[in-house]
Design a protein around this motif. Structure first.
Motif, PDB file in Angstrom:
ATOM      1  N   CYS A 179     -23.726  17.566 -45.744  1.00 57.42           N
ATOM      2  CA  CYS A 179     -22.483  16.933 -44.991  1.00 57.42           C
ATOM      3  C   CYS A 179     -21.375  16.462 -45.981  1.00 57.42           C
ATOM      4  N   GLN A 180     -19.990  16.603 -45.127  1.00 57.49           N
ATOM      5  CA  GLN A 180     -18.924  16.047 -45.886  1.00 57.49           C
ATOM      6  C   GLN A 180     -19.301  14.679 -46.241  1.00 57.49           C
ATOM      7  N   THR A 181     -18.526  14.301 -47.501  1.00 55.36           N
ATOM      8  CA  THR A 181     -18.819  13.115 -48.007  1.00 55.36           C
ATOM      9  C   THR A 181     -17.400  12.445 -48.329  1.00 55.36           C
ATOM     10  N   ASN A 182     -17.521  11.171 -48.673  1.00 59.20           N
ATOM     11  CA  ASN A 182     -16.166  10.516 -48.819  1.00 59.20           C
ATOM     12  C   ASN A 182     -15.102  10.558 -47.707  1.00 59.20           C
ATOM     13  N   ILE A 183     -15.604  10.535 -46.505  1.00 55.75           N
ATOM     14  CA  ILE A 183     -14.815  10.487 -45.505  1.00 55.75           C
ATOM     15  C   ILE A 183     -14.521   9.081 -45.016  1.00 55.75           C
ATOM     16  N   GLU A 184     -15.398   8.006 -45.446  1.00 55.46           N
ATOM     17  CA  GLU A 184     -15.012   6.888 -45.002  1.00 55.46           C
ATOM     18  C   GLU A 184     -13.817   6.123 -45.533  1.00 55.46           C
ATOM     19  N   ASN A 185     -12.969   6.800 -46.442  1.00 59.85           N
ATOM     20  CA  ASN A 185     -11.807   6.117 -47.177  1.00 59.85           C
ATOM     21  C   ASN A 185     -10.578   6.901 -46.343  1.00 59.85           C
ATOM     22  N   ASP A 186     -10.995   7.789 -45.355  1.00 58.79           N
ATOM     23  CA  ASP A 186      -9.780   8.415 -44.601  1.00 58.79           C
ATOM     24  C   ASP A 186      -9.620   7.701 -43.168  1.00 58.79           C
ATOM     25  N   PRO A 187      -8.515   7.474 -42.783  1.00 59.98           N
ATOM     26  CA  PRO A 187      -7.971   6.838 -41.667  1.00 59.98           C
ATOM     27  C   PRO A 187      -8.616   7.527 -40.339  1.00 59.98           C
ATOM     28  N   PRO A 188      -9.116   6.825 -39.393  1.00 55.15           N
ATOM     29  CA  PRO A 188      -9.859   7.630 -38.473  1.00 55.15           C
ATOM     30  C   PRO A 188      -9.166   8.502 -37.521  1.00 55.15           C
ATOM     31  N   GLY A 189      -9.813   9.427 -37.101  1.00 49.79           N
ATOM     32  CA  GLY A 189      -9.080  10.050 -35.908  1.00 49.79           C
ATOM     33  C   GLY A 189      -9.008   9.415 -34.615  1.00 49.79           C
ATOM     34  N   VAL A 190      -8.050   9.446 -33.904  1.00 46.92           N
ATOM     35  CA  VAL A 190      -7.895   8.660 -32.593  1.00 46.92           C
ATOM     36  C   VAL A 190      -7.665   9.499 -31.561  1.00 46.92           C
ATOM     37  N   PHE A 191      -8.612   9.336 -30.663  1.00 48.51           N
ATOM     38  CA  PHE A 191      -8.637   9.962 -29.281  1.00 48.51           C
ATOM     39  C   PHE A 191      -8.048   8.891 -28.207  1.00 48.51           C
ATOM     40  N   MET A 192      -7.213   9.366 -27.458  1.00 49.41           N
ATOM     41  CA  MET A 192      -6.485   8.519 -26.321  1.00 49.41           C
ATOM     42  C   MET A 192      -7.102   9.129 -25.036  1.00 49.41           C
ATOM     43  N   LEU A 193      -7.999   8.591 -24.162  1.00 50.23           N
ATOM     44  CA  LEU A 193      -8.732   9.073 -23.358  1.00 50.23           C
ATOM     45  C   LEU A 193      -8.105   8.390 -21.996  1.00 50.23           C
ATOM     46  N   ARG A 194      -8.029   9.222 -20.851  1.00 54.01           N
ATOM     47  CA  ARG A 194      -7.586   8.401 -19.522  1.00 54.01           C
ATOM     48  C   ARG A 194      -8.679   9.074 -18.475  1.00 54.01           C
ATOM     49  N   ARG A 195      -8.816   8.038 -17.672  1.00 59.13           N
ATOM     50  CA  ARG A 195      -9.545   8.537 -16.244  1.00 59.13           C
ATOM     51  C   ARG A 195      -8.518   9.302 -15.463  1.00 59.13           C
ATOM     52  N   GLN A 196      -9.066  10.297 -15.043  1.00 53.57           N
ATOM     53  CA  GLN A 196      -8.430  11.185 -13.797  1.00 53.57           C
ATOM     54  C   GLN A 196      -9.538  11.287 -12.939  1.00 53.57           C
TER      55      GLN A 196
END
Length: 210
Positions: A179-196
């Motif tokens: 698996c990819q390593t050293n990802i803990e230092n990256d900013p997280p990807g952010v999902f904006m979720l909406r109920r429809q």
């Protein structure tokens, strides 16, 4: 020559040095006294976060380090059982990842992602999968590092959820994954979720610029 008795002056020297010695000691004692109050403030903040989560059971729990959601090409390499049925925020995330990994644009259209994966030049290997874990989940606020250039439906609305995730690509086998390593230092990807209606959609995905 006038004789001068220096004994009284020598006796005063330790007293003159007292402020120099006392100031660091006083500062140390003040820091020690403040530590319990700071710890109490931190515990109070944690309690408020827990209370907010308890009051809003729509928010998914944060995953502890080492716990990952896995999306693969087969049932054996996938932990989700709700891909294509985004009735919860995490099911919407699972559907999003499956859309791109499995080259199934209908899944992206289902959650109104606004983007679809380009056709793959060749099928992916069954020995490849995606993993993600939730690092935070909360309601949007003015302090969130969102892209301020978005307008209209891409702006956060009442009831929306922001979920920050760490994601990585893995290969080979579940028994001995690479698996990819050293990802803990990256900013997280952010999902904006909406109920429809009865499902959750993903109007916007971004990576904060910080």
């Amino acid at each position: 020559m006038i004789a001068c008795d220096m004994a009284p002056l020598r006796s005063l020297l330790p007293l003159a040095a007292l402020p120099v010695i006392a100031l660091p000691v006083i500062a140390l004692l003040a820091a020690v006294a403040a530590a319990p109050a700071q710890a109490t403030d931190a515990r109070a903040a944690d309690a408020r976060t827990a209370d907010a989560r308890a009051a809003d059971d729509t928010l998914p729990p944060v995953d502890p380090p080492g716990v990952w959601h896995r999306i693969g090409l087969t049932a054996e390499t996938t932990t989700s059982t709700c891909i294509g049925n985004p009735v919860t925020p995490l099911c919407a995330l699972d559907t999003w990842y499956a859309c791109f990994l499995r080259d199934q644009p209908e899944l992206c259209r289902l959650i109104e992602a606004g983007v679809v994966p380009p056709p793959l030049p060749q099928p992916r290997s069954v020995n490849e999968w995606r993993e993600y874990r939730v690092v935070y989940a909360r309601r949007p606020s003015a302090l969130d590092p969102v892209d301020r250039s978005t307008e209209g439906p891409l702006k956060a609305q009442p009831g929306d959820i922001l979920i920050g995730v760490m994601a990585r690509v893995c290969y080979d086998s579940l028994q001995a994954p690479r698996c990819q390593t050293n990802i803990e230092n990256d900013p997280p990807g952010v999902f904006m979720l909406r109920r429809q209606g009865d499902i959750w959609t993903n109007p916007y995905y971004f990576r904060p610029r910080f």
